[in-house]
Scaffold this active site. Structure first.
Site, PDB file in Angstrom:
ATOM      1  CB  THR A   1      -0.913   0.028   1.237  1.00 17.01           C
ATOM      2  OG1 THR A   1      -1.620  -1.209   1.299  1.00 17.01           O
ATOM      3  CG2 THR A   1      -1.902   1.170   1.169  1.00 17.01           C
ATOM      4  NE  ARG A  29      -8.996  -7.674   1.638  1.00 17.90           N
ATOM      5  CZ  ARG A  29      -8.046  -6.765   1.901  1.00 17.90           C
ATOM      6  NH1 ARG A  29      -7.449  -6.120   0.924  1.00 17.90           N
ATOM      7  NH2 ARG A  29      -7.727  -6.494   3.146  1.00 17.90           N
ATOM      8  N   GLY A  31     -10.543  -4.023   0.362  1.00 17.88           N
ATOM      9  CA  GLY A  31      -9.798  -3.655   1.554  1.00 17.88           C
ATOM     10  C   GLY A  31     -10.180  -2.287   2.064  1.00 17.88           C
ATOM     11  CG  ASP A  32      -7.393  -0.294   4.633  1.00 15.14           C
ATOM     12  OD1 ASP A  32      -6.823  -1.358   4.327  1.00 15.14           O
ATOM     13  OD2 ASP A  32      -6.798   0.796   4.710  1.00 15.14           O
ATOM     14  N   GLY A  52      -2.025  -1.451   6.245  1.00 16.27           N
ATOM     15  CA  GLY A  52      -1.975  -2.567   7.186  1.00 16.27           C
ATOM     16  C   GLY A  52      -3.012  -3.623   6.851  1.00 16.27           C
ATOM     17  N   GLY A  54      -6.401  -4.652   6.215  1.00 12.70           N
ATOM     18  CA  GLY A  54      -7.586  -3.908   5.826  1.00 12.70           C
ATOM     19  C   GLY A  54      -8.813  -4.209   6.652  1.00 12.70           C
TER      20      GLY A  54
END
Lengths: 132, 187
Positions: A1, A29, A31-32, A52, A54
């Site tokens: 990231t 999927r 993630g954050d 980090g 997610g």
């Protein structure tokens, strides 16, 4: 990231984050990173970009919580970021960078390390990985 | 009050024994990207332009898990995601499931500026990218040999891995042996 947060000398703030996600993640999927308020957030008080695990970052609404602690509890950027990273998120799951409208910079993480760097108008500059 | 900027290239269980040849190019890349951002701020570029510019540059560097160098799904594909947000207006844009867009962060900005929405994903995001004429490439462009190897190791361990974690994780209780090179094969 990867991520970047910036504030200009007028206090204007912005944040951006980009990622490939997790190794061996399931297709589909999320993630954050693209979830506003989780991995990325900016308002008139601060700009935050997280990295980090997610799923933990989404559960903790990490980026928005930093701003909310400043907004509703009157914490400084450092106090807010440290609270979210060290008290509200499982150890080993999150790192974040943030700047405030006043030009404060915070790079906080509860992982072993975070590839990171910052610079400010007064000439300070830093690139680091670990906490010391 | 003055300008300020910060960048990151991922967090995780980064071993202090990380070999120099894996550490040094990432540190150099961070310095390079930081300098680009500093120069943009000194030139009075708006912060929204600055963060997009810097993240585009980070996406183009294969040492980091974004853009070229993105890690792989269990199917060996890339599914990139990005977002951007303007603090003044609280306008924001996000994208997920990109497989061909060179700079996901710029597509996220286009979502913010050119649509009534905040978030586009997968086929819709790819279609929007083509409509907007952003740079697209074959998805093989994003796949590095290092990430093919990382996926192989992760599949052998039957685990998913976050950035730089030496211990692949699927839940918070199971642990695997760390990788010998200290880099955990997840970039």
């Amino acid at each position: 990231t990867v991520g970047c947060v910036a504030v200009d000398s007028h206090g204007n703030l912005a944040s951006a984050t980009s990622t490939g996600g997790l190794v061996n993640k399931m297709a589909g999927r999320i993630g954050d990173t693209p979830v506003i308020g989780a991995g990325t957030y900016a308002n008139e008080l601060c700009a935050v970009s997280a990295t980090g695990k997610g799923e933990s970052i989404i559960r903790g609404t990490v980026a928005r919580d930093v701003a909310a602690l400043m907004e509703f509890k009157g914490l400084s950027l450092k106090e807010a970021a440290d609270c979210v990273v060290h008290e509200r998120t499982p150890k080993g799951t999150v790192g974040l960078i943030a700047v405030s409208a006043a030009g404060e910079v915070v790079m906080s993480f509860n992982t072993t390390g975070m590839f990171r760097g910052c610079a400010t108008e007064d000439g300070y500059s830093e690139v680091a990985i670990w906490s010391d | 009050m003055g300008w300020a900027i910060a960048v990151h290239g991922g967090a995780g269980d980064i071993s202090r024994s990380l070999p120099h040849d894996r550490r040094q190019p990432r540190e150099e890349a961070l310095r390079h990207c930081l300098q680009i951002g500093v120069e943009a701020l000194q030139s009075n570029s708006p912060p929204l332009d600055v963060v997009e510019l810097v993240v585009r540059e980070l996406e183009n560097i294969p040492h980091f898990n974004a853009g070229r160098g993105s890690v792989l799904t269990s199917e060996g594909t890339v599914e990139m995601e990005a977002s951007i947000m303007d603090g003044n207006t609280m306008r924001c844009g996000a994208v997920s499931g990109l497989t061909t867009v060179v700079n996901a962060v710029s597509l996220a900005r286009l979502v913010m500026e050119k649509t009534p929405h905040i978030y586009l994903a997968f086929d819709g995001a790819e279609q929007f990218a083509r409509e907007q004429g952003v740079e697209i490439v074959d998805s093989s462009h994003f796949i590095t040999p290092e990430n093919v190897e990382r996926l192989k190791l992760a599949k052998e361990a039957n685990r998913v891995q976050i950035d730089y974690n030496a211990q692949p994780i699927q839940n918070d209780t199971k642990k695997e042996k760390p990788c010998a090179n200290g880099d955990s094969q997840i970039g």
